[in-house]
Design a protein around this motif. Structure first.
Motif, PDB file in Angstrom:
ATOM      1  N   VAL A   1       0.844  -1.197   0.000  1.00  0.00           N
ATOM      2  CA  VAL A   1       0.000   0.000   0.000  1.00  0.00           C
ATOM      3  C   VAL A   1       0.876   1.242   0.000  1.00  0.00           C
ATOM      4  CG1 VAL A   1      -1.699   1.322   1.311  1.00  0.00           C
ATOM      5  CG2 VAL A   1      -1.891  -1.175   1.173  1.00  0.00           C
ATOM      6  N   HIS A   2       0.566   2.156  -0.916  1.00  0.00           N
ATOM      7  CA  HIS A   2       1.241   3.454  -0.982  1.00  0.00           C
ATOM      8  C   HIS A   2       0.186   4.544  -0.837  1.00  0.00           C
ATOM      9  CE1 HIS A   2       5.324   2.407  -2.846  1.00  0.00           C
ATOM     10  NE2 HIS A   2       4.729   1.255  -2.614  1.00  0.00           N
ATOM     11  N   LEU A   3       0.508   5.560  -0.051  1.00  0.00           N
ATOM     12  CA  LEU A   3      -0.306   6.764   0.014  1.00  0.00           C
ATOM     13  C   LEU A   3       0.458   7.897  -0.663  1.00  0.00           C
ATOM     14  CD1 LEU A   3      -1.634   6.465   3.674  1.00  0.00           C
ATOM     15  CD2 LEU A   3      -2.700   5.647   1.563  1.00  0.00           C
ATOM     16  N   ALA A   4      -0.045   9.090  -0.610  1.00  0.00           N
ATOM     17  CA  ALA A   4       0.587  10.214  -1.313  1.00  0.00           C
ATOM     18  C   ALA A   4       2.020  10.433  -0.860  1.00  0.00           C
ATOM     19  CB  ALA A   4      -0.228  11.490  -1.108  1.00  0.00           C
ATOM     20  N   GLU A   5       2.314  10.181   0.421  1.00  0.00           N
ATOM     21  CA  GLU A   5       3.656  10.427   0.941  1.00  0.00           C
ATOM     22  C   GLU A   5       4.601   9.254   0.758  1.00  0.00           C
ATOM     23  OE1 GLU A   5       0.916   9.383   4.421  1.00  0.00           O
ATOM     24  OE2 GLU A   5       0.861  10.552   2.557  1.00  0.00           O
ATOM     25  N   GLY A   6       4.126   8.139   0.171  1.00  0.00           N
ATOM     26  CA  GLY A   6       5.015   7.015  -0.104  1.00  0.00           C
ATOM     27  C   GLY A   6       4.499   5.705   0.460  1.00  0.00           C
ATOM     28  N   SER A   7       5.374   4.696   0.458  1.00  0.00           N
ATOM     29  CA  SER A   7       5.002   3.356   0.897  1.00  0.00           C
ATOM     30  C   SER A   7       4.650   3.340   2.376  1.00  0.00           C
ATOM     31  CB  SER A   7       6.163   2.397   0.644  1.00  0.00           C
ATOM     32  OG  SER A   7       5.884   1.120   1.191  1.00  0.00           O
ATOM     33  N   GLN A   8       3.617   2.561   2.713  1.00  0.00           N
ATOM     34  CA  GLN A   8       3.223   2.387   4.112  1.00  0.00           C
ATOM     35  C   GLN A   8       3.815   1.110   4.712  1.00  0.00           C
ATOM     36  OE1 GLN A   8       1.364   5.052   5.610  1.00  0.00           O
ATOM     37  NE2 GLN A   8       2.272   5.722   3.672  1.00  0.00           N
ATOM     38  N   ASP A   9       4.588   0.392   3.890  1.00  0.00           N
ATOM     39  CA  ASP A   9       5.364  -0.766   4.360  1.00  0.00           C
ATOM     40  C   ASP A   9       4.499  -1.901   4.900  1.00  0.00           C
ATOM     41  OD1 ASP A   9       7.880   0.328   3.722  1.00  0.00           O
ATOM     42  OD2 ASP A   9       7.816   1.546   5.540  1.00  0.00           O
ATOM     43  N   TYR A  10       3.299  -2.085   4.357  1.00  0.00           N
ATOM     44  CA  TYR A  10       2.563  -3.302   4.690  1.00  0.00           C
ATOM     45  C   TYR A  10       1.974  -3.910   3.421  1.00  0.00           C
ATOM     46  CZ  TYR A  10      -1.888  -0.627   4.821  1.00  0.00           C
ATOM     47  OH  TYR A  10      -2.983   0.157   4.523  1.00  0.00           O
ATOM     48  N   ASP A  11       1.752  -5.236   3.492  1.00  0.00           N
ATOM     49  CA  ASP A  11       1.401  -6.050   2.342  1.00  0.00           C
ATOM     50  C   ASP A  11      -0.047  -6.494   2.453  1.00  0.00           C
ATOM     51  OD1 ASP A  11       1.482  -7.768   0.187  1.00  0.00           O
ATOM     52  OD2 ASP A  11       2.552  -9.367   1.264  1.00  0.00           O
ATOM     53  N   LEU A  12      -0.778  -6.452   1.316  1.00  0.00           N
ATOM     54  CA  LEU A  12      -2.177  -6.860   1.308  1.00  0.00           C
ATOM     55  C   LEU A  12      -2.384  -8.334   0.976  1.00  0.00           C
ATOM     56  CD1 LEU A  12      -3.977  -3.873  -0.493  1.00  0.00           C
ATOM     57  CD2 LEU A  12      -3.813  -4.324   1.953  1.00  0.00           C
ATOM     58  N   MET A  13      -1.339  -9.042   0.579  1.00  0.00           N
ATOM     59  CA  MET A  13      -1.510 -10.452   0.220  1.00  0.00           C
ATOM     60  C   MET A  13      -2.167 -11.222   1.368  1.00  0.00           C
ATOM     61  SD  MET A  13      -0.690 -11.347  -2.828  1.00  0.00           S
ATOM     62  CE  MET A  13      -0.441 -13.116  -2.689  1.00  0.00           C
ATOM     63  N   GLY A  14      -3.214 -11.969   1.033  1.00  0.00           N
ATOM     64  CA  GLY A  14      -3.953 -12.706   2.044  1.00  0.00           C
ATOM     65  C   GLY A  14      -5.201 -11.988   2.515  1.00  0.00           C
ATOM     66  N   TYR A  15      -5.369 -10.717   2.177  1.00  0.00           N
ATOM     67  CA  TYR A  15      -6.574  -9.987   2.556  1.00  0.00           C
ATOM     68  C   TYR A  15      -7.730 -10.424   1.651  1.00  0.00           C
ATOM     69  CZ  TYR A  15      -4.222  -6.439   5.470  1.00  0.00           C
ATOM     70  OH  TYR A  15      -3.523  -5.784   6.452  1.00  0.00           O
ATOM     71  N   SER A  16      -8.905 -10.392   2.189  1.00  0.00           N
ATOM     72  CA  SER A  16     -10.103 -10.588   1.371  1.00  0.00           C
ATOM     73  C   SER A  16     -10.508  -9.255   0.757  1.00  0.00           C
ATOM     74  CB  SER A  16     -11.238 -11.128   2.222  1.00  0.00           C
ATOM     75  OG  SER A  16     -11.663 -10.139   3.162  1.00  0.00           O
ATOM     76  N   LYS A  17     -11.459  -9.319  -0.174  1.00  0.00           N
ATOM     77  CA  LYS A  17     -11.937  -8.084  -0.787  1.00  0.00           C
ATOM     78  C   LYS A  17     -12.523  -7.149   0.258  1.00  0.00           C
ATOM     79  CE  LYS A  17     -15.758  -7.864  -3.232  1.00  0.00           C
ATOM     80  NZ  LYS A  17     -16.758  -7.987  -4.327  1.00  0.00           N
ATOM     81  N   GLU A  18     -13.287  -7.706   1.185  1.00  0.00           N
ATOM     82  CA  GLU A  18     -13.907  -6.879   2.215  1.00  0.00           C
ATOM     83  C   GLU A  18     -12.858  -6.234   3.113  1.00  0.00           C
ATOM     84  OE1 GLU A  18     -17.110  -7.240   5.901  1.00  0.00           O
ATOM     85  OE2 GLU A  18     -16.813  -8.932   4.536  1.00  0.00           O
ATOM     86  N   GLN A  19     -11.793  -6.976   3.421  1.00  0.00           N
ATOM     87  CA  GLN A  19     -10.736  -6.419   4.275  1.00  0.00           C
ATOM     88  C   GLN A  19      -9.984  -5.299   3.558  1.00  0.00           C
ATOM     89  OE1 GLN A  19      -8.686 -10.049   5.078  1.00  0.00           O
ATOM     90  NE2 GLN A  19      -9.980 -10.591   6.816  1.00  0.00           N
ATOM     91  N   ILE A  20      -9.788  -5.442   2.248  1.00  0.00           N
ATOM     92  CA  ILE A  20      -9.134  -4.372   1.479  1.00  0.00           C
ATOM     93  C   ILE A  20     -10.014  -3.128   1.453  1.00  0.00           C
ATOM     94  CG2 ILE A  20      -8.352  -3.689  -0.827  1.00  0.00           C
ATOM     95  CD1 ILE A  20      -7.423  -6.572  -1.227  1.00  0.00           C
ATOM     96  N   ILE A  21     -11.308  -3.335   1.266  1.00  0.00           N
ATOM     97  CA  ILE A  21     -12.240  -2.195   1.285  1.00  0.00           C
ATOM     98  C   ILE A  21     -12.181  -1.488   2.635  1.00  0.00           C
ATOM     99  CG2 ILE A  21     -14.684  -1.559   1.274  1.00  0.00           C
ATOM    100  CD1 ILE A  21     -15.081  -3.734  -0.871  1.00  0.00           C
ATOM    101  N   ASN A  22     -12.139  -2.279   3.710  1.00  0.00           N
ATOM    102  CA  ASN A  22     -12.026  -1.672   5.034  1.00  0.00           C
ATOM    103  C   ASN A  22     -10.714  -0.911   5.193  1.00  0.00           C
ATOM    104  OD1 ASN A  22     -14.365  -2.190   6.762  1.00  0.00           O
ATOM    105  ND2 ASN A  22     -13.934  -4.350   6.399  1.00  0.00           N
ATOM    106  N   ASP A  23      -9.645  -1.435   4.612  1.00  0.00           N
ATOM    107  CA  ASP A  23      -8.349  -0.746   4.703  1.00  0.00           C
ATOM    108  C   ASP A  23      -8.406   0.586   3.960  1.00  0.00           C
ATOM    109  OD1 ASP A  23      -5.559  -0.784   5.584  1.00  0.00           O
ATOM    110  OD2 ASP A  23      -5.093  -0.886   3.441  1.00  0.00           O
ATOM    111  N   ILE A  24      -9.049   0.586   2.775  1.00  0.00           N
ATOM    112  CA  ILE A  24      -9.206   1.841   2.027  1.00  0.00           C
ATOM    113  C   ILE A  24      -9.997   2.846   2.847  1.00  0.00           C
ATOM    114  CG2 ILE A  24     -10.198   2.899  -0.032  1.00  0.00           C
ATOM    115  CD1 ILE A  24      -9.725   0.230  -1.489  1.00  0.00           C
ATOM    116  N   LEU A  25     -11.093   2.384   3.437  1.00  0.00           N
ATOM    117  CA  LEU A  25     -11.921   3.291   4.234  1.00  0.00           C
ATOM    118  C   LEU A  25     -11.163   3.806   5.453  1.00  0.00           C
ATOM    119  CD1 LEU A  25     -15.337   1.390   4.133  1.00  0.00           C
ATOM    120  CD2 LEU A  25     -14.657   3.406   2.818  1.00  0.00           C
ATOM    121  N   ASP A  26     -10.361   2.925   6.078  1.00  0.00           N
ATOM    122  CA  ASP A  26      -9.594   3.342   7.241  1.00  0.00           C
ATOM    123  C   ASP A  26      -8.598   4.446   6.871  1.00  0.00           C
ATOM    124  OD1 ASP A  26      -9.120   2.754  10.082  1.00  0.00           O
ATOM    125  OD2 ASP A  26      -7.108   2.226   9.410  1.00  0.00           O
ATOM    126  N   GLN A  27      -7.902   4.245   5.770  1.00  0.00           N
ATOM    127  CA  GLN A  27      -6.932   5.250   5.334  1.00  0.00           C
ATOM    128  C   GLN A  27      -7.637   6.539   4.897  1.00  0.00           C
ATOM    129  OE1 GLN A  27      -3.936   5.099   5.925  1.00  0.00           O
ATOM    130  NE2 GLN A  27      -3.151   3.009   5.800  1.00  0.00           N
TER     131      GLN A  27
END
Length: 661
Positions: A623-649
């Motif tokens: 995951v990268h945001l405007a300021e650069g890499s956030q140093d965590y990997d999404l592999m293994g996340y479900s679609k719903e968990q990725i959506i939650n991560d987007i909403l959290d950020q």
């Protein structure tokens, strides 16, 4: 992602700067005597009216960069958080070291301290105390203040270009103050004034360099010391510099610069060990201590009680204006080589690495000259510093063994420094007057030729209008508006740092818990398997296609229904996909998933051969945001968990916007 546009001329910036410089040059060439008188009167006005301002502004630039480096902002990278320096520390230090050497070191290293000895700003002339004061003033003029303004401009250029993806241009530093209007008349005027100051700063450097070279040729071969000879030298050397800049023979220039640097160090060591070595070591330490002791007082010393405003205008005010004029040139160079450095290491590297050599050079040559005058009665050397300063270094070297060879080497070193500085200057000017392209791309060749010709014209005109005095006057006047722009850039940079600190605070707020565990529902065994799994490129590609893109598409649809400005961007290579949400004039939200490869750790490669182990790589969906890499990997996340991560950020981004409004 959209490819950057082709680099090309920026018409508003180019025409504004070119028109002013051309009109100035033609006016001076057409009326050299009247122009010389006007320039001298203008400099006297500046010295008496805004001398205090130059003193205060230069001190503010220095204090700002030092305080920034020592504060929590010093940890900020000049680039994205995941960027690493392009050059090793040793290579970077070597390039900073080379940046500190200019042909003007040869012109002033002997003539300036002797002039201050015979014409001190205060006290009795020709005494030991006057000599000590002369070295204090010399160190002030070539010390921390100058490199402070270089560090400030370089920091601003690198920060906004590499961390916020804005153009590598002076106007970008005003983005926190005026937003998108940096690409309008205000921003273009900022770049235009920067170019004007740079041309006259380079013109002054070229003028002093030509006078120095002409004196060397006069000493060696009896070539007349006339204005037309100087114009011929300007045309010859600027022509060589432009050809190098257009041809792009970087390897050859780099080799020649390395040889030149070696010869300069050899000349310095020769003067040190062929002269009064012990005395020169003693005075170097003494000068350094004196400089540090008087630095706070001298930073604000305008000689208000000595009525020495003429001295202040001719020397300190001129130097401060000259350093300001050179700031876009040197600042752009050091910004280019410093991506991935933290602000703290950048500032202290720029302040201290070139400074050590510069002050050692000035101390060794300056004290060698003072010794000849004070201890050996060589008054002709002191007279030359006042009447013909460009010849003074050669007269000093005449007192050393193998003087003819040493002077010939000095002329050669000066010539190469002249060409390389002029070459770099035309490239930087072409970049400042261009737009488009990548941040590492230089301006078009025809712009390099044009600015080379303009700088040569300005230098020739000023030499005809009154030689050294006209060079100084033009620099003081043209740097004045740019010095004000630098103060505005300081305000913009400070505001950007404040916004960055608020963003970091916002990142610590988790406003909505995840709907489910980040690592799936298969229990701890599945979690452990996922932790020690190092997926291949194909696995991550499939994950991006099957999970990440559908998640981003679903979020995009909902955001669009809410009336938000949503842009999804995908790299042609399918290595990344991003979601961008605009908020009008506020900073947009960017969420990008990017595939990145790494060497697989050895413990995960049991049973593989040595060659397989060496070449095996694994990949992450980071995951990268405007300021650069956030140093965590999404592999293994479900679609719903990725959506939650987007909403959290996204909610953290909204919290950030709330804090800075």
């Amino acid at each position: 992602m959209n490819a950057p546009s082709r680099i090309r001329m920026n018409p508003p910036v180019f025409y504004f700067a070119a028109t002013f410089i051309l009109l100035f040059a033609l006016t001076v060439i057409a009326n050299p005597q009247a122009a010389g008188e006007w320039l001298l009167a203008a400099q006297n006005w500046a010295a008496h009216t805004v001398g205090w301002y130059y003193m205060l502004a230069m001190t503010l630039y220095l204090v700002f960069v030092v305080v920034t480096a020592l504060s929590g902002y010093g940890k900020i990278k000049l680039g994205a958080d995941h960027d690493e320096p392009e050059f090793s520390y040793l290579s970077w230090a070597g390039m900073l070291f080379a940046a500190g050497i200019s042909i003007t070191l040869f012109f002033f290293c002997v003539s300036e301290p002797l002039t201050h000895l015979m014409q001190p700003p205060q006290g009795e002339a020709g005494t030991v105390e006057a000599g000590r004061q002369a070295m204090q003033v010399l160190f002030l003029h070539w010390g921390l203040h100058g490199w402070g303004v270089f560090a400030f401009v370089g920091m601003a250029l690198a920060y906004f270009a590499y961390r916020h993806n804005l153009p590598l241009a002076l106007r970008s530093a005003l983005y926190p103050l005026i937003g998108k209007r940096i690409n309008g008349p205000i921003g273009y005027a900022v770049d235009g004034f920067g170019i004007i100051a740079t041309v006259f700063g380079l013109g002054a450097d070229m003028g002093f360099g030509v006078l120095h070279l002409n004196s060397g040729l006069d000493y060696l071969f009896g070539i007349a010391h006339t204005q037309w000879i100087q114009v011929a030298l300007i045309a010859l050397m600027m022509g060589a510099a432009v050809m190098v800049a257009v041809a792009g023979v970087e390897k050859g220039v780099r080799v020649m610069s390395d040889i030149n640097l070696f010869l300069a160090c050899a000349l310095l060591l020769f003067v040190l060990f062929a002269g009064p070595t012990q005395h020169l070591f003693n005075t170097l330490i003494q000068n350094l201590g004196d400089y540090l002791a008087v630095l706070p007082r001298k930073s604000f010393d305008v000689y208000a009680y000595n009525q020495s405003n003429d001295w202040l205008g001719n020397w300190t005010v001129f130097y401060w204006a000259w350093w300001i004029a050179w700031a876009p040139f040197v600042g752009l160079f050091i910004a280019r080589i410093s991506r991935g450095r933290t602000i703290r290491e950048f500032v202290f590297g720029v302040l201290l690495i070139p400074l050590g050599f510069t002050l050692a050079w000035m101390s060794i040559f300056g004290n060698s000259a003072l010794t000849q005058v004070l201890d050996h009665g060589m008054t002709a050397l002191a007279d030359s510093a006042i009447e013909n300063p460009s010849m003074t270094l050669y007269l000093l070297l005449e007192t050393y063994p193998w003087s003819k060879v040493v002077i010939a080497v000095t002329v050669f070193i000066s010539f190469v420094f002249f060409v390389t500085s002029a070459d770099s200057g035309t490239v930087v000017l072409s970049t400042l007057s261009a737009k488009g392209g990548s941040t590492d791309e230089d301006g078009p060749n025809w712009l390099r030729v044009f600015w080379g010709v303009m700088t040569a014209l300005v230098t020739s005109g000023l030499l005809f209008a009154g030689s050294i005095d006209s060079l100084k006057s033009a620099v003081v006047l043209t740097s004045l508006p740019f010095s004000v722009i630098l103060l505005a850039m300081m305000w913009g940079l400070h505001k950007a740092f404040y916004l960055e600190s608020q963003r970091q605070i916002a990142q610590m707020h988790s406003l909505a818990p995840f709907a489910s565990s980040r690592r799936g529902k298969g229990g701890w065994r599945q979690r452990l398997s996922q932790a020690v799994h190092f997926p291949s490129r194909d696995e991550v590609y499939r994950f991006m296609d099957d999970v990440v893109r559908p998640a981003i598409a679903e979020v995009t649809e909902v955001y669009a229904e809410k009336g938000l400005s949503v842009i999804t961007q995908e790299d042609p290579s399918h290595d990344n996909v991003s979601l961008k949400i605009g908020h009008g004039e506020e900073q947009p939200f960017l969420y990008q998933v990017q595939m990145r490869g790494y060497f697989t750790p050895s413990f995960a490669l049991a049973g593989l051969g040595t060659q397989e182990l060496k070449n095996r790589r694994y990949y992450r969906a980071e995951v990268h945001l405007a300021e650069g890499s956030q140093d965590y990997d999404l592999m293994g996340y479900s679609k719903e968990q990725i959506i939650n991560d987007i909403l959290d950020q996204y909610e953290r981004h909204l919290q950030y916007l709330h804090l800075v409004r």
